[in-house]
Motif scaffolding. Structure first.
Motif, PDB file in Angstrom:
ATOM      1  N   THR A 155      48.932  24.296  24.338  1.00 17.17           N
ATOM      2  CA  THR A 155      49.382  25.481  25.084  1.00 17.17           C
ATOM      3  C   THR A 155      50.750  25.976  24.636  1.00 17.17           C
ATOM      4  N   LEU A 156      51.652  25.058  24.330  1.00 18.87           N
ATOM      5  CA  LEU A 156      53.013  25.458  23.952  1.00 18.87           C
ATOM      6  C   LEU A 156      53.073  26.033  22.541  1.00 18.87           C
ATOM      7  N   GLY A 157      51.982  25.935  21.798  1.00 19.24           N
ATOM      8  CA  GLY A 157      51.966  26.410  20.420  1.00 19.24           C
ATOM      9  C   GLY A 157      51.748  27.900  20.261  1.00 19.24           C
ATOM     10  N   ARG A 158      51.807  28.652  21.351  1.00 16.48           N
ATOM     11  CA  ARG A 158      51.667  30.111  21.245  1.00 16.48           C
ATOM     12  C   ARG A 158      52.706  30.803  22.122  1.00 16.48           C
ATOM     13  N   ARG A 159      52.877  32.090  21.899  1.00 22.28           N
ATOM     14  CA  ARG A 159      53.792  32.883  22.721  1.00 22.28           C
ATOM     15  C   ARG A 159      53.095  33.333  23.997  1.00 22.28           C
ATOM     16  N   LEU A 160      53.890  33.892  24.896  1.00 27.45           N
ATOM     17  CA  LEU A 160      53.330  34.515  26.095  1.00 27.45           C
ATOM     18  C   LEU A 160      52.541  35.760  25.717  1.00 27.45           C
ATOM     19  N   THR A 161      51.531  36.054  26.499  1.00 26.13           N
ATOM     20  CA  THR A 161      50.855  37.329  26.344  1.00 26.13           C
ATOM     21  C   THR A 161      51.495  38.353  27.274  1.00 26.13           C
ATOM     22  N   GLU A 162      51.291  39.612  26.974  1.00 29.22           N
ATOM     23  CA  GLU A 162      51.782  40.680  27.853  1.00 29.22           C
ATOM     24  C   GLU A 162      51.200  40.524  29.253  1.00 29.22           C
ATOM     25  N   GLU A 163      49.937  40.131  29.327  1.00 29.70           N
ATOM     26  CA  GLU A 163      49.269  39.970  30.615  1.00 29.70           C
ATOM     27  C   GLU A 163      49.917  38.858  31.431  1.00 29.70           C
ATOM     28  N   GLU A 164      50.273  37.751  30.783  1.00 29.67           N
ATOM     29  CA  GLU A 164      50.909  36.639  31.494  1.00 29.67           C
ATOM     30  C   GLU A 164      52.269  37.053  32.053  1.00 29.67           C
ATOM     31  N   TYR A 165      53.049  37.721  31.234  1.00 32.90           N
ATOM     32  CA  TYR A 165      54.383  38.089  31.714  1.00 32.90           C
ATOM     33  C   TYR A 165      54.301  39.162  32.800  1.00 32.90           C
ATOM     34  N   SER A 166      53.379  40.091  32.657  1.00 27.60           N
ATOM     35  CA  SER A 166      53.175  41.111  33.681  1.00 27.60           C
ATOM     36  C   SER A 166      52.778  40.468  35.007  1.00 27.60           C
ATOM     37  N   ARG A 167      51.915  39.474  34.930  1.00 29.66           N
ATOM     38  CA  ARG A 167      51.511  38.783  36.157  1.00 29.66           C
ATOM     39  C   ARG A 167      52.678  38.022  36.768  1.00 29.66           C
ATOM     40  N   ALA A 168      53.517  37.437  35.939  1.00 30.90           N
ATOM     41  CA  ALA A 168      54.700  36.725  36.445  1.00 30.90           C
ATOM     42  C   ALA A 168      55.632  37.675  37.192  1.00 30.90           C
ATOM     43  N   THR A 169      55.811  38.886  36.666  1.00 30.58           N
ATOM     44  CA  THR A 169      56.677  39.850  37.356  1.00 30.58           C
ATOM     45  C   THR A 169      56.052  40.275  38.684  1.00 30.58           C
ATOM     46  N   GLU A 170      54.750  40.368  38.752  1.00 25.33           N
ATOM     47  CA  GLU A 170      54.094  40.661  40.028  1.00 25.33           C
ATOM     48  C   GLU A 170      54.335  39.539  41.032  1.00 25.33           C
ATOM     49  N   MET A 171      54.274  38.303  40.560  1.00 25.87           N
ATOM     50  CA  MET A 171      54.525  37.154  41.423  1.00 25.87           C
ATOM     51  C   MET A 171      55.938  37.179  41.991  1.00 25.87           C
ATOM     52  N   PHE A 172      56.888  37.630  41.182  1.00 24.28           N
ATOM     53  CA  PHE A 172      58.285  37.740  41.614  1.00 24.28           C
ATOM     54  C   PHE A 172      58.352  38.519  42.930  1.00 24.28           C
ATOM     55  N   PHE A 173      57.706  39.663  42.980  1.00 28.10           N
ATOM     56  CA  PHE A 173      57.729  40.501  44.188  1.00 28.10           C
ATOM     57  C   PHE A 173      56.832  39.928  45.280  1.00 28.10           C
ATOM     58  N   GLU A 174      55.713  39.360  44.895  1.00 24.40           N
ATOM     59  CA  GLU A 174      54.794  38.777  45.885  1.00 24.40           C
ATOM     60  C   GLU A 174      55.444  37.632  46.662  1.00 24.40           C
ATOM     61  N   GLU A 175      56.364  36.919  46.022  1.00 24.06           N
ATOM     62  CA  GLU A 175      57.044  35.804  46.690  1.00 24.06           C
ATOM     63  C   GLU A 175      58.281  36.250  47.457  1.00 24.06           C
ATOM     64  N   GLY A 176      58.512  37.556  47.546  1.00 18.12           N
ATOM     65  CA  GLY A 176      59.568  38.071  48.398  1.00 18.12           C
ATOM     66  C   GLY A 176      60.922  38.225  47.744  1.00 18.12           C
ATOM     67  N   LEU A 177      60.974  38.108  46.413  1.00 18.34           N
ATOM     68  CA  LEU A 177      62.236  38.283  45.692  1.00 18.34           C
ATOM     69  C   LEU A 177      62.432  39.757  45.343  1.00 18.34           C
TER      70      LEU A 177
END
Length: 280
Positions: free
Chosen positions: A220-242
């Motif tokens: 898993t660590l042998g590749r970069r992030l995908t745009e979809e993964e990072y986009s989902r992470a930013t959604e989680m940021f707001f979903e968790e109340g930050l």
């Protein structure tokens, strides 16, 4: 004595730290974690660096201030806390820009309390909410609880984020989280824990991960992030109340943003400062 790998201006920190003139970084050799994917592997694992005395270190801090650094950014300093808090007490009389504690987040509350009133800005990582991943990737036991307590202590010491008229942080806390490939549940857990500590704290959601040679063949660590993964992470940021924080362009996931640890350059700077001090 300290072991230092680099001293110089760094322009790729969060905007409120780097500003226009740069953050005055002091890279300490060694780290409290052993991350397989570390982008500064040669200093965290290889402990590359030069021996520097306390007086030399304070001279270097003053030098960084003199060349325009917005702050003094102590990078991976945790292993030196028993010495460093005494050095900071002495340095405060000569260095008037903020001190930044740029750490892995894997440190004890007892050590952090030694720094109270000396560190102006805490810049910890909060890498893992999943202890199994923390141990597999970084050799850290009980990481989630240790980091949670550490970040809570940092926020206790610096409960209010203070910025000057140019938007540069003078006091406060910024918590960094590096989003790892295929580890979005871990990211959600981290963001939730941060929000439970203080949902107003600044969070730097980092997308700069790239695989180093050490993990190039990792499943898993042998590749970069995908745009979809990072986009989902930013959604989680707001979903968790930050609500306060920073994001990154995935174009920052490249080796060119890693500092050059040139020991000849560092040795030259130390010699220059020593000579100037002798001639003063």
């Amino acid at each position: 004595m300290y072991k230092i790998a680099r001293i110089g201006l760094h322009h790729f920190e969060e905007p409120c730290l780097s500003g226009e003139r740069g953050s005055g970084t002091v890279f300490f050799s060694g780290c409290s974690l052993r991350c397989k994917f570390c982008q500064n592997f040669e200093i965290s694992h290889g402990r590359k660096g030069l021996q520097v005395s306390e007086s030399e270190l304070i001279d270097c801090m003053e030098y960084l201030q003199d060349i325009g650094a917005h702050n003094i950014n102590l990078v991976t300093p945790s292993n030196y806390t028993p010495l460093l808090y005494k050095t900071l007490e002495k340095a405060k009389s000569r260095v008037k820009v903020p001190f930044v504690w740029n750490s892995s987040g894997y440190e004890t509350v007892a050590n952090l309390r030694k720094l109270e009133g000396l560190v102006d800005i805490y810049l910890p990582d909060f890498k893992y909410s999943d202890d199994a991943i923390a141990y597999e990737f970084s050799g850290a036991k009980n990481y989630a609880l240790v980091a949670e307590k550490a970040v809570a202590e940092m926020r206790r010491q610096r409960p209010v984020d203070v910025f000057d008229g140019d938007g540069m942080m003078q006091k406060g806390v910024i918590v960094r989280h590096l989003v790892l490939p295929a580890q979005l549940p871990n990211t959600r857990g981290v963001l939730r824990k941060i929000a439970e500590i203080d949902d107003t704290v600044c969070v730097s959601l980092m997308g700069q991960y790239f695989p180093t040679a050490a993990v190039a063949d990792h499943l898993t660590l042998g590749r970069r992030l995908t745009e979809e993964e990072y986009s989902r992470a930013t959604e989680m940021f707001f979903e968790e109340g930050l609500s306060n924080g920073f994001c990154q362009d995935l174009d920052s996931a490249t080796q060119e943003y890693v500092p050059d640890f040139d020991l000849d350059e560092l040795a030259g700077l130390l010699l220059k400062l020593k000579s100037e001090k002798r001639g003063a």
